[in-house]
Design a protein around this motif. Structure first.
Motif, PDB file in Angstrom:
ATOM      1  N   HIS A   1       0.773  -1.314  -0.203  1.00  0.00           N
ATOM      2  CA  HIS A   1      -0.311  -0.069   0.282  1.00  0.00           C
ATOM      3  C   HIS A   1       1.144   1.230   0.094  1.00  0.00           C
ATOM      4  O   HIS A   1       0.525   2.568  -0.418  1.00  0.00           O
ATOM      5  CB  HIS A   1      -1.044   0.254   1.016  1.00  0.00           C
ATOM      6  N   GLU A   2       2.225   1.185   0.771  1.00  0.00           N
ATOM      7  CA  GLU A   2       2.757   2.967   0.788  1.00  0.00           C
ATOM      8  C   GLU A   2       4.281   2.778  -0.126  1.00  0.00           C
ATOM      9  O   GLU A   2       4.415   3.798  -0.183  1.00  0.00           O
ATOM     10  CB  GLU A   2       3.552   2.657   2.213  1.00  0.00           C
TER      11      GLU A   2
ATOM     12  N   HIS B   1       2.341   3.157  -3.385  1.00  0.00           N
ATOM     13  CA  HIS B   1       1.447   3.657  -4.015  1.00  0.00           C
ATOM     14  C   HIS B   1       2.563   4.557  -5.351  1.00  0.00           C
ATOM     15  O   HIS B   1       3.264   5.662  -4.971  1.00  0.00           O
ATOM     16  CB  HIS B   1       0.251   4.311  -4.032  1.00  0.00           C
TER      17      HIS B   1
ATOM     18  N   CYS C   1      -5.789   1.489  -1.124  1.00  0.00           N
ATOM     19  CA  CYS C   1      -5.579   2.351   0.382  1.00  0.00           C
ATOM     20  C   CYS C   1      -3.925   2.598   1.095  1.00  0.00           C
ATOM     21  O   CYS C   1      -3.564   2.234   0.263  1.00  0.00           O
ATOM     22  CB  CYS C   1      -5.548   0.739   0.936  1.00  0.00           C
ATOM     23  N   ASN C   2      -4.111   3.694   1.840  1.00  0.00           N
ATOM     24  CA  ASN C   2      -2.726   3.769   2.361  1.00  0.00           C
ATOM     25  C   ASN C   2      -1.666   2.770   3.130  1.00  0.00           C
ATOM     26  O   ASN C   2      -2.809   1.736   3.280  1.00  0.00           O
ATOM     27  CB  ASN C   2      -2.744   5.500   2.487  1.00  0.00           C
ATOM     28  N   LYS C   3      -1.486   2.961   4.177  1.00  0.00           N
ATOM     29  CA  LYS C   3      -0.527   1.989   5.259  1.00  0.00           C
ATOM     30  C   LYS C   3      -1.746   1.644   6.023  1.00  0.00           C
ATOM     31  O   LYS C   3      -1.449   0.167   6.734  1.00  0.00           O
ATOM     32  CB  LYS C   3       0.838   2.552   5.671  1.00  0.00           C
TER      33      LYS C   3
ATOM     34  N   GLN D   1      -7.521   6.540   0.100  1.00  0.00           N
ATOM     35  CA  GLN D   1      -7.045   7.714  -0.755  1.00  0.00           C
ATOM     36  C   GLN D   1      -7.451   8.343  -2.144  1.00  0.00           C
ATOM     37  O   GLN D   1      -7.675   9.123  -2.065  1.00  0.00           O
ATOM     38  CB  GLN D   1      -5.057   7.239  -0.886  1.00  0.00           C
TER      39      GLN D   1
ATOM     40  N   ARG E   1      -6.901   7.311  -5.707  1.00  0.00           N
ATOM     41  CA  ARG E   1      -5.396   7.478  -6.225  1.00  0.00           C
ATOM     42  C   ARG E   1      -5.357   6.645  -7.506  1.00  0.00           C
ATOM     43  O   ARG E   1      -4.736   5.844  -7.170  1.00  0.00           O
ATOM     44  CB  ARG E   1      -4.690   7.317  -5.383  1.00  0.00           C
TER      45      ARG E   1
END
Length: 281
Positions: free
Chosen positions: A241-242, A244, A260-262, A267, A269
């Protein structure tokens, strides 16, 4: 929640989530690899612009890792929508049905999907005794049969206006569906990728390209070798995820399309690219 599960697993492991992560191998080869960062051109997520000389093209939209939150993602319109896996948290039947229904709200003529490591039950050959305790007994056997509104790709290709898309879900993270061992089983898995693939869709990143989770490299070296040999125009994935983003090695755009973020929060995106058609529609 996925983030709670991840924290518990990390505490339980107390060292590396992936004990076989090939950090040292990447460190040995990275100086010989080209990695040009490609920024998005606008809020829609475009990394290139459509041809202006009248060449027919496909507008392709890429997302991944929505983890039961697809309803929170703003997806640009286009011709092809790609989802590179982890659309559920554990493959529950009701979540698969929900995802399948949600995909109908998008106008894209073609919707291509590969499974991620969280689609429990999708892998016929999974050794379920290796699962984490919280995942045992979960998932939907052959749950992909519920995905009637998309084209599910597992070691399969689809040709759209002459452009060949190929999808596969294998990865090197133990304890999940589609796990295969590094430098042995995965090497054999990637032999299925056709040499004339234009757009490759996997859940895992290749080694060294947008694959770093903490201090671990979760990517696959044999997948990287395959991409470097075949030279698809685009390689779409997620999983980490982190990380991207988009990188280019002068032959292939590597796109980590995780939404998804961490912390597993959406998000919104997506990535968008334009690829010339090879046949008239």
């Amino acid at each position: 929640m996925y983030s709670d599960w991840l924290a518990q697993w990390m505490e339980a492991k107390k060292d590396r989530i992936d004990p076989d992560a090939e950090n040292e191998y990447w460190d040995a080869i990275k100086d010989h690899k080209i990695q040009k960062e490609i920024p998005k051109l606008n809020d829609e997520g475009e990394i290139n612009l459509p041809p202006t000389d009248g060449t027919p093209y496909l507008k392709v939209v890429c997302i991944s890792d929505t983890h039961e939150q697809l309803h929170n993602v703003t997806v640009p319109d286009g011709d092809v929508l790609i989802h590179a896996g982890d659309f559920t948290n554990n493959g529950k039947r009701e979540e698969l049905i929900k995802f399948n229904e949600e995909m109908t709200r998008f106008p894209h003529k073609y919707k291509l999907v590969v499974a991620g490591n969280h689609e429990l039950g999708f892998d016929h050959d999974e050794n379920q005794s290796d699962r984490q305790d919280q995942d045992k007994g979960l998932g939907t056997e052959e749950g992909y049969n519920l995905l009637t509104n998309v084209t599910y790709l597992q070691d399969k290709e689809i040709v759209i206006d002459g452009v060949k898309f190929f999808g596969s879900s294998y990865h090197p993270l133990r304890g999940f569906p589609f796990y295969r061992t590094r430098a042995r089983e995965l090497k054999e898995c990637w032999r299925a990728v056709p040499n004339d693939t234009d757009v490759l869709i996997t859940h895992t990143p290749p080694l060294g390209y947008l694959d770093q989770f903490g201090d671990e490299r979760w990517g696959c070296r044999d997948l990287l070798s395959t991409v470097e040999r075949i030279k698809p125009a685009y390689h779409i994935f997620g999983h980490v995820h982190e990380r991207h983003g988009c990188l280019f090695n002068d032959h292939t755009y590597f796109i980590n399309a995780a939404q998804c973020n961490k912390g597993n929060v959406i998000q919104t995106r997506p990535f968008v690219f334009y690829i010339p058609k090879k046949t008239s529609s």
